[in-house]
Design a protein around this motif. Sequence first.
Motif, PDB file in Angstrom:
ATOM      1  N   LYS A  70       0.830  -1.208   0.000  1.00  0.00           N
ATOM      2  CA  LYS A  70       0.000   0.000   0.000  1.00  0.00           C
ATOM      3  C   LYS A  70       0.860   1.252   0.000  1.00  0.00           C
ATOM      4  N   SER A  71       1.878   1.284   0.874  1.00  0.00           N
ATOM      5  CA  SER A  71       2.660   2.515   0.961  1.00  0.00           C
ATOM      6  C   SER A  71       3.515   2.708  -0.288  1.00  0.00           C
ATOM      7  N   ARG A  72       3.979   1.613  -0.875  1.00  0.00           N
ATOM      8  CA  ARG A  72       4.768   1.772  -2.113  1.00  0.00           C
ATOM      9  C   ARG A  72       3.903   2.241  -3.267  1.00  0.00           C
ATOM     10  N   LEU A  73       2.668   1.749  -3.328  1.00  0.00           N
ATOM     11  CA  LEU A  73       1.760   2.187  -4.385  1.00  0.00           C
ATOM     12  C   LEU A  73       1.421   3.665  -4.196  1.00  0.00           C
ATOM     13  N   PHE A  74       1.142   4.001  -2.949  1.00  0.00           N
ATOM     14  CA  PHE A  74       0.764   5.365  -2.598  1.00  0.00           C
ATOM     15  C   PHE A  74       1.853   6.338  -3.024  1.00  0.00           C
ATOM     16  N   ARG A  75       3.078   6.040  -2.636  1.00  0.00           N
ATOM     17  CA  ARG A  75       4.195   6.934  -2.961  1.00  0.00           C
ATOM     18  C   ARG A  75       4.615   6.821  -4.421  1.00  0.00           C
ATOM     19  N   GLY A  76       4.599   5.591  -4.932  1.00  0.00           N
ATOM     20  CA  GLY A  76       5.029   5.369  -6.313  1.00  0.00           C
ATOM     21  C   GLY A  76       4.133   6.103  -7.296  1.00  0.00           C
ATOM     22  N   ARG A  77       2.830   6.083  -7.027  1.00  0.00           N
ATOM     23  CA  ARG A  77       1.908   6.751  -7.947  1.00  0.00           C
ATOM     24  C   ARG A  77       2.090   8.257  -7.870  1.00  0.00           C
ATOM     25  N   ARG A  78       2.312   8.748  -6.677  1.00  0.00           N
ATOM     26  CA  ARG A  78       2.513  10.184  -6.554  1.00  0.00           C
ATOM     27  C   ARG A  78       3.821  10.608  -7.233  1.00  0.00           C
ATOM     28  N   LEU A  79       4.859   9.807  -7.070  1.00  0.00           N
ATOM     29  CA  LEU A  79       6.123  10.100  -7.747  1.00  0.00           C
ATOM     30  C   LEU A  79       5.947  10.099  -9.261  1.00  0.00           C
ATOM     31  N   LEU A  80       5.143   9.156  -9.731  1.00  0.00           N
ATOM     32  CA  LEU A  80       4.902   9.067 -11.178  1.00  0.00           C
ATOM     33  C   LEU A  80       4.154  10.307 -11.666  1.00  0.00           C
ATOM     34  N   GLN A  81       3.180  10.755 -10.890  1.00  0.00           N
ATOM     35  CA  GLN A  81       2.453  11.970 -11.264  1.00  0.00           C
ATOM     36  C   GLN A  81       3.408  13.162 -11.330  1.00  0.00           C
ATOM     37  N   GLN A  82       4.312  13.201 -10.365  1.00  0.00           N
ATOM     38  CA  GLN A  82       5.291  14.284 -10.307  1.00  0.00           C
ATOM     39  C   GLN A  82       6.206  14.252 -11.539  1.00  0.00           C
ATOM     40  N   GLU A  83       6.639  13.053 -11.859  1.00  0.00           N
ATOM     41  CA  GLU A  83       7.517  12.838 -13.005  1.00  0.00           C
ATOM     42  C   GLU A  83       6.822  13.253 -14.307  1.00  0.00           C
ATOM     43  N   LEU A  84       5.557  12.850 -14.454  1.00  0.00           N
ATOM     44  CA  LEU A  84       4.795  13.173 -15.663  1.00  0.00           C
ATOM     45  C   LEU A  84       4.534  14.676 -15.755  1.00  0.00           C
ATOM     46  N   TYR A  85       4.321  15.269 -14.605  1.00  0.00           N
ATOM     47  CA  TYR A  85       4.074  16.710 -14.554  1.00  0.00           C
ATOM     48  C   TYR A  85       5.321  17.473 -15.025  1.00  0.00           C
ATOM     49  N   SER A  86       6.489  17.087 -14.506  1.00  0.00           N
ATOM     50  CA  SER A  86       7.733  17.755 -14.911  1.00  0.00           C
ATOM     51  C   SER A  86       7.950  17.588 -16.406  1.00  0.00           C
ATOM     52  N   TYR A  87       7.676  16.375 -16.872  1.00  0.00           N
ATOM     53  CA  TYR A  87       7.854  16.094 -18.292  1.00  0.00           C
ATOM     54  C   TYR A  87       6.911  16.969 -19.131  1.00  0.00           C
ATOM     55  N   ALA A  88       5.674  17.067 -18.681  1.00  0.00           N
ATOM     56  CA  ALA A  88       4.672  17.833 -19.426  1.00  0.00           C
ATOM     57  C   ALA A  88       5.034  19.314 -19.475  1.00  0.00           C
ATOM     58  N   ILE A  89       5.622  19.807 -18.414  1.00  0.00           N
ATOM     59  CA  ILE A  89       6.036  21.214 -18.412  1.00  0.00           C
ATOM     60  C   ILE A  89       7.212  21.402 -19.375  1.00  0.00           C
ATOM     61  N   GLU A  90       8.172  20.499 -19.304  1.00  0.00           N
ATOM     62  CA  GLU A  90       9.322  20.577 -20.208  1.00  0.00           C
ATOM     63  C   GLU A  90       8.887  20.562 -21.669  1.00  0.00           C
ATOM     64  N   GLU A  91       7.917  19.717 -21.954  1.00  0.00           N
ATOM     65  CA  GLU A  91       7.477  19.550 -23.344  1.00  0.00           C
ATOM     66  C   GLU A  91       6.437  20.588 -23.748  1.00  0.00           C
ATOM     67  N   GLY A  92       6.033  21.420 -22.793  1.00  0.00           N
ATOM     68  CA  GLY A  92       5.064  22.463 -23.097  1.00  0.00           C
ATOM     69  C   GLY A  92       3.606  22.005 -23.168  1.00  0.00           C
ATOM     70  N   TYR A  93       3.315  20.814 -22.671  1.00  0.00           N
ATOM     71  CA  TYR A  93       1.912  20.359 -22.623  1.00  0.00           C
ATOM     72  C   TYR A  93       1.078  21.245 -21.686  1.00  0.00           C
ATOM     73  N   ILE A  94       1.689  21.567 -20.551  1.00  0.00           N
ATOM     74  CA  ILE A  94       0.980  22.421 -19.576  1.00  0.00           C
ATOM     75  C   ILE A  94       1.923  23.474 -19.032  1.00  0.00           C
ATOM     76  N   ARG A  95       1.344  24.519 -18.455  1.00  0.00           N
ATOM     77  CA  ARG A  95       2.153  25.549 -17.819  1.00  0.00           C
ATOM     78  C   ARG A  95       2.070  25.376 -16.327  1.00  0.00           C
ATOM     79  N   PRO A  96       3.184  25.664 -15.636  1.00  0.00           N
ATOM     80  CA  PRO A  96       3.121  25.591 -14.183  1.00  0.00           C
ATOM     81  C   PRO A  96       2.134  26.602 -13.650  1.00  0.00           C
ATOM     82  N   ARG A  97       1.510  26.272 -12.550  1.00  0.00           N
ATOM     83  CA  ARG A  97       0.516  27.148 -11.962  1.00  0.00           C
ATOM     84  C   ARG A  97       1.204  28.399 -11.425  1.00  0.00           C
ATOM     85  N   GLN A  98       0.620  29.578 -11.709  1.00  0.00           N
ATOM     86  CA  GLN A  98       1.215  30.819 -11.192  1.00  0.00           C
ATOM     87  C   GLN A  98       1.005  30.884  -9.680  1.00  0.00           C
ATOM     88  N   PRO A  99       2.051  31.270  -8.937  1.00  0.00           N
ATOM     89  CA  PRO A  99       1.894  31.332  -7.492  1.00  0.00           C
ATOM     90  C   PRO A  99       0.966  32.474  -7.076  1.00  0.00           C
TER      91      PRO A  99
END
Lengths: 193, 84
Positions: free
Chosen positions: A164-193
């Motif tokens: 459970k804890s590995r899935l919980f953290r692993g999925r969140r890490l994957l979301q983080q990884e995909l998010y960074s990738y999407a920003i690099e590739e210009g799919y999405i823009r980071p949220r303005q603070p």
Amino acid sequence: MTDRLRSFEEEALPHLDAVYRFALRLTGSSVDAEDLVQETFLRAYRSWDQYTPGTSAKSWLFTICRNTFLRQRERERRRDEVVERAAREGDGPSVPGGELPLFMPAAQSDPEGELFRDMIDESILNAIERLPADFRDAVVLSDLEGLSYAEIAAVLDIPVGTVKSRLFRGRRLLQQELYSYAIEEGYIRPRQP
Amino acid sequence: MSDVTCREALARLYEYLDGELSGASAEEIRAHFELCQCCYPHLRYATAFQEMLARVANGQRCAPPELRKKVAELLRAEAARSGG
């Protein structure tokens, strides 16, 4: 053909693709993966009497595959980091410190998860491969191979709480990884603070 | 609103989505997500994430045909050798 071979071919062989993918992730090389798959199926066939009909043949094969791999590797290397880390994690709470299940910057700038619909499969698989091995294995067995928590626990030889804890953290890490990738590739823009 | 707190609901989000909760617990969590404005977006986001992974799972690579052949031969040889 014997009954034993026939039942093995009917129940175990359909999982060849899944076992190959699993072996590929364990070994990191297609040559080693092919050897491991052959060894796995040979061992599985020899212990076919020990398989309980009606249970998941796929997770049974994964277990044999992983055990074979570990045994082989043990001969070469002395310590297995995965086992060590599993022992440290213990059977602790699945959500240490009340962490959130999602990677929030991603969820906030893309609440509908649009990013997930647009992203190409290869980028996603690459991101999965980049996860630390313990987390990757849990995510792959659950989300790509469809195993239950109990089956994953048996395959990886860890407590269900750790799954459970590995899935919980692993999925969140994957979301983080995909998010960074999407920003690099210009799919999405980071949220303005 | 159900007795489940937001913290509990979020902690069990994946167990719920993975079908790992028993009937009564699953129902409690489902009810919470349905009624809680704070938690519902989490459920939607996680669902989109898992739908993506399900899509990827369907398009995964297969074992090379030669390997399939080798394994089949290996098993037949073993069956012939061991007589079963």
